[in-house]
Write an enzyme that holds these catalytic residues in place. Structure first.
Site, mmCIF file in Angstrom:
data_model
loop_
_atom_site.group_PDB
_atom_site.id
_atom_site.type_symbol
_atom_site.label_atom_id
_atom_site.label_comp_id
_atom_site.label_asym_id
_atom_site.label_seq_id
_atom_site.Cartn_x
_atom_site.Cartn_y
_atom_site.Cartn_z
ATOM 1 N N ASP A 97 0.873 -1.164 0.000
ATOM 2 C CA ASP A 97 0.000 0.000 0.000
ATOM 3 C C ASP A 97 0.916 1.221 0.000
ATOM 4 O O ASP A 97 1.853 1.291 0.789
ATOM 5 C CB ASP A 97 -0.859 -0.008 1.273
ATOM 6 C CG ASP A 97 -2.219 0.607 1.062
ATOM 7 O OD1 ASP A 97 -2.296 1.654 0.399
ATOM 8 O OD2 ASP A 97 -3.197 0.044 1.579
ATOM 9 N N ASP A 199 -3.032 4.605 -2.553
ATOM 10 C CA ASP A 199 -4.064 5.245 -1.743
ATOM 11 C C ASP A 199 -4.515 6.574 -2.360
ATOM 12 O O ASP A 199 -3.663 7.369 -2.778
ATOM 13 C CB ASP A 199 -3.446 5.514 -0.354
ATOM 14 C CG ASP A 199 -4.451 6.032 0.655
ATOM 15 O OD1 ASP A 199 -5.394 5.295 0.978
ATOM 16 O OD2 ASP A 199 -4.275 7.175 1.120
ATOM 17 N N GLU A 252 -6.612 3.685 -5.946
ATOM 18 C CA GLU A 252 -7.899 3.966 -5.325
ATOM 19 C C GLU A 252 -8.410 5.271 -5.916
ATOM 20 O O GLU A 252 -7.735 6.289 -5.853
ATOM 21 C CB GLU A 252 -7.733 4.091 -3.816
ATOM 22 C CG GLU A 252 -9.055 4.191 -3.110
ATOM 23 C CD GLU A 252 -8.903 4.595 -1.655
ATOM 24 O OE1 GLU A 252 -9.778 4.239 -0.869
ATOM 25 O OE2 GLU A 252 -7.924 5.275 -1.315
ATOM 26 N N HIS A 323 -10.916 -2.150 4.145
ATOM 27 C CA HIS A 323 -10.731 -1.667 5.513
ATOM 28 C C HIS A 323 -11.463 -0.350 5.783
ATOM 29 O O HIS A 323 -11.323 0.202 6.872
ATOM 30 C CB HIS A 323 -9.246 -1.476 5.774
ATOM 31 C CG HIS A 323 -8.653 -0.421 4.876
ATOM 32 N ND1 HIS A 323 -8.609 -0.560 3.507
ATOM 33 C CD2 HIS A 323 -8.132 0.787 5.142
ATOM 34 C CE1 HIS A 323 -8.078 0.524 2.974
ATOM 35 N NE2 HIS A 323 -7.774 1.360 3.945
ATOM 36 N N ASP A 324 -12.180 0.169 4.791
ATOM 37 C CA ASP A 324 -12.879 1.445 4.964
ATOM 38 C C ASP A 324 -14.390 1.293 5.016
ATOM 39 O O ASP A 324 -15.107 2.282 5.191
ATOM 40 C CB ASP A 324 -12.541 2.392 3.802
ATOM 41 C CG ASP A 324 -11.096 2.854 3.830
ATOM 42 O OD1 ASP A 324 -10.543 2.992 4.937
ATOM 43 O OD2 ASP A 324 -10.532 3.071 2.754
HETATM 44 C C1 GLO Z 1 -9.288 5.387 1.841
HETATM 45 C C2 GLO Z 1 -8.060 4.930 2.493
HETATM 46 C C3 GLO Z 1 -8.149 5.262 3.960
HETATM 47 C C4 GLO Z 1 -7.188 6.304 4.432
HETATM 48 C C5 GLO Z 1 -7.159 7.512 3.594
HETATM 49 C C6 GLO Z 1 -6.047 8.437 3.982
HETATM 50 O O1 GLO Z 1 -9.733 6.336 1.406
HETATM 51 O O2 GLO Z 1 -7.931 3.605 2.210
HETATM 52 O O3 GLO Z 1 -8.077 4.157 4.792
HETATM 53 O O4 GLO Z 1 -7.622 6.705 5.676
HETATM 54 O O5 GLO Z 1 -7.018 7.226 2.273
HETATM 55 O O6 GLO Z 1 -4.819 7.914 3.635
#
Ligand code: GLO
Length: 542
Positions: A97, A199, A252, A323-324
């Site tokens: 990541d 990310d 992402e 994970h979000d």
């Molecule tokens: C989604 C990410 C998240 C982080 C964010 C900041 O948007 O996977 O978990 O908190 O991107 O890095």
């Protein structure tokens, strides 16, 4: 063109919650190492690690302090090297990541900027003077319920952060910063990693002048979600890093629809291999905070639209959990009798559609929503900030808790359930985040022994995908697409023809069509006259 990563089954590990080898309550690299055979037996090809770098963990590692150092909680660089070797020895790949939109405010670059405003590092970040009345440079709000600017009195300037107040946005317009990033990425690639999950990569280019945004859920987002230099930066990343190695990238695309994402993945443009699209995670009118029954007819529409965009120049991803987001399974149903077929339905879908498939840890076990008892159990900065904001807006503690609990990112970050022993076998210490109480019945050890378990269904579905590449590359043709509550499709190429039939509803459904084929895999074992709730079957037609 066939590629290893197009056929791959990827598995996302949230290191903090996967497996703790030293009893400190936090997962670690040696814990992951000890589960590599489990991953191999599941059929995993790519292991994706959420961030494991040195970090103050304000956002659990998405706030990186040192890109070239392993977080002490997770182990050492030697542990990492051993893990990478272990992954490769089993014929799997490892992707990291990478958080390139921001660093921790404790990163030496940011610290140098603060200490000496004439240092070159100052311009690695995004600084502005405040407005004459002492307010921030613009009205942008961060993703985590706060203004997007921090004021630094020593400089009398404000610095931008789209996420927490400790996640400072990098200034991609600075070519020296970009050079440092390419160096660092090549350093990881030279170590032997096989690619990156990037990310919020679509946020790296901001509109000139950082204009005020329209007031909304995240005020300002239109000024960076698809910025003017995005494609240029992605092409440079590709030229300077990704194309120099046999790598795989998945970006992402935060806040972007499927159509815009395609513009970053067309092979001819040489940017990213794939992106994630999350627009199917919730049906319109709902957010991750809503508790509702997800209508799978909506998912069917989404799949029919997106599978159609597949061509020689573009490749998709298939993703249901990360994970979000709360567990997708629990959005479909929370009725005990329906959970197992619903989980198997998702597995069969994922393994019979076009796209690089992603499994999030525990999805293969049917892990589900966690009944949090109190806001003090939240660990996630997004949830905690949101809870505080609701209180400041006059909500009672109970109301604020009820709102945040179903959607907190802690939902899927709850530790893995390995066994029915104390703490689900995740740790011998005190887990950093509470487990789901159901680990005594939902856990890997028991599911391994049960031939009809969700875990064994995932294994079987993955194995079908691996044996029959038509399920990866064949044409997708819907069958009886107008039929509500029914989803049928064939996958076909010169090597074979397969048929999938799915009951999208929780009631019995008459088959709208009978196909003559051999049942390869069925969520109820055998097929009967009518389709049972959430039943999903895979047949070979030729
Ligand atoms: C989604 C990410 C998240 C982080 C964010 C900041 O948007 O996977 O978990 O908190 O991107 O890095």
């Amino acid at each position: 063109e066939r590629k290893w990563w197009k056929e791959a089954v990827a598995y996302q590990i949230y290191p903090m919650s996967f497996c703790d080898s030293n009893g400190d309550g936090i997962g670690d690299l040696n814990g992951i190492y000890s589960k590599l055979d489990y991953l191999k037996a599941l059929g995993v090809d790519i292991v994706w690690l959420s961030p494991i770098y040195d970090s103050p963990n304000d956002d659990n590692g998405y706030d990186i302090r040192d890109y070239r150092k392993i977080h002490a909680d997770y182990g050492t660089m030697e542990d990492f090297d051993r893990l990478l070797e272990g992954v490769h020895a089993r014929g799997m790949k490892l992707i990291m990541d990478m958080v390139l939109n921001h660093t921790s405010d404790e990163h030496p670059w940011f610290q140098a900027a603060l200490k000496d405003p004439t240092s070159k590092y100052k311009d690695y970040y995004i600084w502005r003077k405040g407005k004459a009345d002492g307010t921030p440079p613009n009205n942008w709000q961060s993703f985590f319920s706060e203004p997007a600017w921090n004021y630094y009195p020593e400089l009398d300037e404000w610095a931008l952060h789209l996420f927490s107040r400790k996640q400072m946005d990098l200034n991609w317009e600075n070519p020296e910063l970009r050079e440092e990033v390419y160096d660092m990425l090549n350093w990881w690639m030279d170590k032997g990693v096989d690619g990156f999950r990037l990310d919020v990569i679509n946020l790296i280019s901001k509109f000139e002048g950082l204009p005020d945004g329209e007031e909304g859920f995240i005020t300002g987002i239109e000024n960076y979600v698809y910025g003017p230099h995005l494609h240029e930066y992605l092409q440079e990343l590709n030229r300077r890093v990704f194309s120099l190695h046999d790598s795989y990238t998945v970006g992402e695309g935060c806040g972007l629809g499927a159509a815009t994402q395609v513009s970053m993945t067309l092979a001819s443009r040489k940017e990213l291999n794939t992106t994630f699209c999350f627009s199917h995670f919730d049906t319109p009118g709902h957010s991750k905070y809503s508790t509702y029954r997800y209508d799978l007819n909506y998912l069917k529409d989404y799949i029919m639209k997106t599978q159609g965009t597949q061509d020689a120049d573009n490749w998709l991803t298939l993703v249901f959990e990360n994970h979000d987001q709360p567990r997708f399974l629990s959005k479909i149903t929370r009725e005990p009798g329906e959970i197992e077929p619903a989980a198997k339905l998702v597995a069969l879908l994922e393994m019979t559609l076009c796209g690089t498939t992603f499994i999030y840890e525990g999805q293969e076990l049917g892990m589900r929503f966690v009944e949090f008892k109190h806001a003090s159990e939240f660990r996630d900065v997004e949830a905690i900030n949101m809870y505080k904001k609701l209180l400041s807006e006059g909500k009672t503690e109970e109301e604020a808790f009820r709102f945040v609990a179903p959607g907190t990112r802690d939902q899927t970050r709850a530790p893995m359930q390995w066994t029915s022993d104390a703490n689900g076998g995740f740790t011998t210490g005190t887990p950093w985040l509470r487990l789901n109480d159901n680990f005594d019945t939902v856990n890997a050890a028991d599911e391994e022994k049960d031939p009809d378990s969700i875990l064994n269904f995932y294994r079987a579905a993955i194995s079908q995908r691996k044996q029959n590449k038509t399920l990866v590359y064949g044409d997708f043709v819907p069958v009886c697409p107008e039929q509500k509550d029914f989803f049928g499709y064939t996958r076909e190429d010169a090597d074979g023809k397969y048929y999938v039939e799915i009951n999208l509803s929780a009631h019995e459904l008459e088959r709208p069509v009978e196909m003559n084929g051999t049942l390869l895999l069925g969520s109820y074992g055998t097929a009967e006259k009518a389709l049972r709730p959430f039943e999903a079957n895979l047949y070979r037609l030729r």
